[in-house]
Scaffold this motif. Structure first.
Motif, mmCIF file in Angstrom:
data_model
loop_
_atom_site.group_PDB
_atom_site.id
_atom_site.type_symbol
_atom_site.label_atom_id
_atom_site.label_comp_id
_atom_site.label_asym_id
_atom_site.label_seq_id
_atom_site.Cartn_x
_atom_site.Cartn_y
_atom_site.Cartn_z
ATOM 1 N N ARG A 187 0.447 -1.260 -0.438
ATOM 2 C CA ARG A 187 0.078 -0.162 -0.034
ATOM 3 C C ARG A 187 1.076 1.174 -0.231
ATOM 4 N N ILE A 188 0.423 2.607 -0.362
ATOM 5 C CA ILE A 188 1.193 3.184 -1.011
ATOM 6 C C ILE A 188 0.269 4.309 0.147
ATOM 7 N N PRO A 189 0.507 4.711 0.905
ATOM 8 C CA PRO A 189 0.263 6.356 1.574
ATOM 9 C C PRO A 189 0.858 7.075 1.638
ATOM 10 N N VAL A 190 -0.027 8.555 2.095
ATOM 11 C CA VAL A 190 -0.188 9.470 1.730
ATOM 12 C C VAL A 190 -0.407 10.281 2.852
ATOM 13 N N ASP A 191 0.628 11.583 3.065
ATOM 14 C CA ASP A 191 0.601 12.320 4.200
ATOM 15 C C ASP A 191 0.020 13.498 4.369
ATOM 16 N N ALA A 192 -0.561 14.528 4.663
ATOM 17 C CA ALA A 192 -1.565 15.386 4.915
ATOM 18 C C ALA A 192 -2.038 16.159 3.418
ATOM 19 N N THR A 193 -0.548 15.766 3.193
ATOM 20 C CA THR A 193 -0.489 16.546 2.029
ATOM 21 C C THR A 193 -0.347 16.258 0.562
ATOM 22 N N GLY A 194 -0.254 15.362 0.953
ATOM 23 C CA GLY A 194 -0.827 14.228 0.239
ATOM 24 C C GLY A 194 0.161 13.568 -1.011
ATOM 25 N N LYS A 195 1.923 13.780 0.003
ATOM 26 C CA LYS A 195 2.817 13.444 -0.729
ATOM 27 C C LYS A 195 3.027 12.208 -0.176
ATOM 28 N N PRO A 196 3.404 10.648 -1.593
ATOM 29 C CA PRO A 196 3.634 9.492 -0.969
ATOM 30 C C PRO A 196 4.958 9.853 0.219
ATOM 31 N N GLN A 197 3.891 8.137 0.933
ATOM 32 C CA GLN A 197 5.555 8.535 2.196
ATOM 33 C C GLN A 197 6.279 6.457 1.398
ATOM 34 N N GLN A 198 6.460 6.199 2.319
ATOM 35 C CA GLN A 198 7.219 4.823 2.385
ATOM 36 C C GLN A 198 6.336 3.363 1.866
ATOM 37 N N PRO A 199 6.443 2.956 0.930
ATOM 38 C CA PRO A 199 5.565 1.558 0.435
ATOM 39 C C PRO A 199 5.107 0.647 2.630
ATOM 40 N N ASN A 200 3.953 0.737 2.701
ATOM 41 C CA ASN A 200 3.341 -0.511 3.524
ATOM 42 C C ASN A 200 3.572 -2.050 3.030
ATOM 43 N N ASP A 201 3.901 -2.697 3.351
ATOM 44 C CA ASP A 201 4.215 -3.773 3.217
ATOM 45 C C ASP A 201 2.753 -4.514 3.402
ATOM 46 N N ILE A 202 1.847 -5.224 2.540
ATOM 47 C CA ILE A 202 1.077 -6.027 3.603
ATOM 48 C C ILE A 202 1.274 -7.696 3.865
ATOM 49 N N TRP A 203 0.724 -8.826 4.545
ATOM 50 C CA TRP A 203 1.015 -9.415 4.842
ATOM 51 C C TRP A 203 -0.082 -10.881 3.683
ATOM 52 N N MET A 204 0.303 -11.128 3.243
ATOM 53 C CA MET A 204 -0.566 -12.216 2.892
ATOM 54 C C MET A 204 -0.647 -13.670 3.135
ATOM 55 N N ASP A 205 -1.545 -14.134 3.224
ATOM 56 C CA ASP A 205 -1.942 -15.608 4.443
ATOM 57 C C ASP A 205 -0.978 -16.778 2.857
ATOM 58 N N GLN A 206 -0.833 -16.519 1.926
ATOM 59 C CA GLN A 206 -0.216 -17.489 1.456
ATOM 60 C C GLN A 206 0.361 -17.070 0.094
ATOM 61 N N LEU A 207 1.302 -17.691 -0.444
ATOM 62 C CA LEU A 207 2.370 -17.101 -1.483
ATOM 63 C C LEU A 207 1.251 -16.860 -2.945
ATOM 64 N N VAL A 208 1.730 -15.892 -3.351
ATOM 65 C CA VAL A 208 1.431 -14.980 -4.359
ATOM 66 C C VAL A 208 2.861 -14.712 -5.527
ATOM 67 N N LYS A 209 2.961 -15.911 -6.288
ATOM 68 C CA LYS A 209 3.414 -16.713 -7.600
ATOM 69 C C LYS A 209 3.832 -15.076 -8.656
ATOM 70 N N GLY A 210 4.101 -14.803 -8.735
ATOM 71 C CA GLY A 210 4.715 -13.542 -9.647
ATOM 72 C C GLY A 210 3.499 -12.675 -9.684
ATOM 73 N N PRO A 211 3.041 -11.553 -9.161
ATOM 74 C CA PRO A 211 2.053 -10.512 -9.063
ATOM 75 C C PRO A 211 2.467 -10.347 -10.005
ATOM 76 N N ASP A 212 1.026 -9.800 -11.256
ATOM 77 C CA ASP A 212 1.302 -9.278 -12.823
ATOM 78 C C ASP A 212 0.381 -8.136 -12.161
ATOM 79 N N GLY A 213 -0.302 -8.150 -13.847
ATOM 80 C CA GLY A 213 -1.564 -7.338 -13.380
ATOM 81 C C GLY A 213 -2.619 -7.054 -12.262
ATOM 82 N N MET A 214 -3.173 -6.363 -11.969
ATOM 83 C CA MET A 214 -3.735 -6.118 -11.065
ATOM 84 C C MET A 214 -5.126 -4.987 -11.028
ATOM 85 N N ARG A 215 -5.698 -5.574 -10.573
ATOM 86 C CA ARG A 215 -6.976 -4.114 -10.437
ATOM 87 C C ARG A 215 -8.578 -4.591 -8.984
ATOM 88 N N ALA A 216 -8.774 -3.157 -9.457
ATOM 89 C CA ALA A 216 -10.470 -3.815 -7.910
ATOM 90 C C ALA A 216 -11.786 -4.145 -8.698
#
Length: 280
Positions: A187-216
Motif C-alpha cells: 500500500r502506498i500511504p500519503v501524508d496530509a499534503t498528499g505526498k507519498p510515503q514509504q510503501p507498507n508491506d501487506i502480509w498475505m496469508d499464502q504465497l502469490v507467485k509472480g503477481p502481475d496485472g492487478m485491478r480492483a
C-alpha cells in the motif's frame, strides 16, 4: 442479455498462439483491447466476436517493439499503453519505453511521453481519484504521475522496495502496487499534503507467485499470478490480506480486467484472452 453475461465463458485467440497477449482493457460497449508482448500490434475484439483485429500498428517504431499495459479511459477517450522497444546490440538487453495515448475510437496517436533513463520498463497504470494516471517503471522501482490533461509525467515515488513494481490499482481511493520480482503487495500511504510515503508491506496469508496485472473490483484486489498460473482475489484487512484462488492451471496469465460480472484474463503462454465469472 448483456455482453458480459454472454461472454462469461468466452475464449479468443489473439492473432496466433505466439502473440503473447500481456495486458488488456475493456472499452465502452464491451470492446476488448489487447496488447501483444511479441509483436508491435494492439488488437481489438468486438463484442460477440471470436477474432481479433489489428487496432494499432507500431512496427515503424523499431525492431522488437511490443506492448505491455493497456487501459481504456472513457472520460478522455484515450487508450493508454506502454510501448517498449529494445536498444539495438545492448548486452544485457536494455529497453527504451514510452507511455502512449491513442484515440480510443480511431487508434490515432495523441500523447507520447518517454520514460527517463537509458533503460526502463513502462509496465502498467491506474487512474487515481484525482484523475491522474499513475505509471509503474518495473526496472527502476519508480511510479510516475501524469496529471489529467498533461502531456508530461512527473516522478511520484522511487523506493528500493519498488524494484520489480508491476501491477497497480486504487482500492477505495488508496494506491496499491505489487512486486513481480519479490512476490509482494504494498500500500502506498500519503501524508496530509498528499505526498507519498514509504510503501507498507501487506502480509498475505499464502504465497502469490509472480503477481502481475492487478485491478480492483467489489472492494477486493484481483491479481494474475504469472509464475503459478493462477488468478487470485485478495481481501485486504489493514496490513494483512487473505488470498483466494479463483482460477488455476493457466499458462502465464499476466493481465486481468473486471467488467461487470466477468473477469477477463490474458493467458500469455497460449496467445488467448478468456473470461471467467466474477466471484459472488
Amino acid at each position: 442479455m448483456s455482453f458480459a453475461q454472454a461472454a462469461s465463458a468466452a475464449e479468443v485467440l489473439i492473432g496466433d498462439g505466439k502473440s503473447q497477449p500481456e495486458s488488456l482493457t475493456v472499452a465502452s460497449g464491451g470492446v476488448l483491447i489487447v496488447g501483444s508482448a511479441s509483436t508491435p500490434f494492439v488488437y481489438k475484439v468486438s463484442p460477440g466476436s471470436s477474432t481479433a483485429e489489428k487496432f494499432i500498428d507500431a512496427s515503424a517504431e523499431g525492431p522488437g517493439t511490443f506492448f505491455f499495459g493497456m487501459l481504456a479511459d472513457a472520460s478522455s477517450n484515450t487508450l493508454w499503453t506502454c510501448q517498449l522497444t529494445p536498444v539495438p546490440d545492448s548486452t544485457p538487453v536494455r529497453r527504451h519505453t514510452s507511455l502512449r495515448g491513442f484515440d480510443l475510437s480511431t487508434g490515432a496517436p495523441k500523447i507520447r511521453w518517454n520514460l527517463p533513463g537509458d533503460n526502463n520498463t513502462c509496465n502498467d497504470f491506474a487512474i487515481g481519484p484525482d484523475k491522474a494516471l499513475y505509471i509503474t517503471d518495473t526496472a527502476n522501482g519508480r511510479i510516475y504521475r501524469l496529471p489529467a490533461g498533461a502531456s508530461t509525467a512527473e516522478l511520484y515515488l522511487e523506493h528500493r522496495t519498488l524494484m520489480g513494481v508491476d501491477g497497480i490499482t486504487f482500492l477505495d481511493g488508496t494506491l496499491y502496487v505489487n512486486n513481480v520480482f519479490f512476490n509482494k503487495l504494498y500500500r502506498i500511504p500519503v501524508d496530509a499534503t498528499g505526498k507519498p510515503q514509504q510503501p507498507n508491506d501487506i502480509w498475505m496469508d499464502q504465497l502469490v507467485k509472480g503477481p502481475d496485472g492487478m485491478r480492483a473490483a467489489n472492494g477486493k484486489l484481483i491479481v494474475a499470478e504469472n509464475a503459478s498460473g493462477k488468478i487470485s482475489v485478495i481481501t485486504v484487512n489493514g496490513d494483512k490480506a487473505s488470498v483466494t484462488v479463483i482460477k488455476e492451471g493457466l499458462k502465464t496469465p499476466t493481465g486481468v480486467q473486471p467488467a461487470g460480472d466477468t473477469i477477463w484474463i490474458t493467458e500469455r503462454g497460449t496467445g488467448k484472452v478468456m473470461s471467467i465469472p466474477m466471484p459472488k
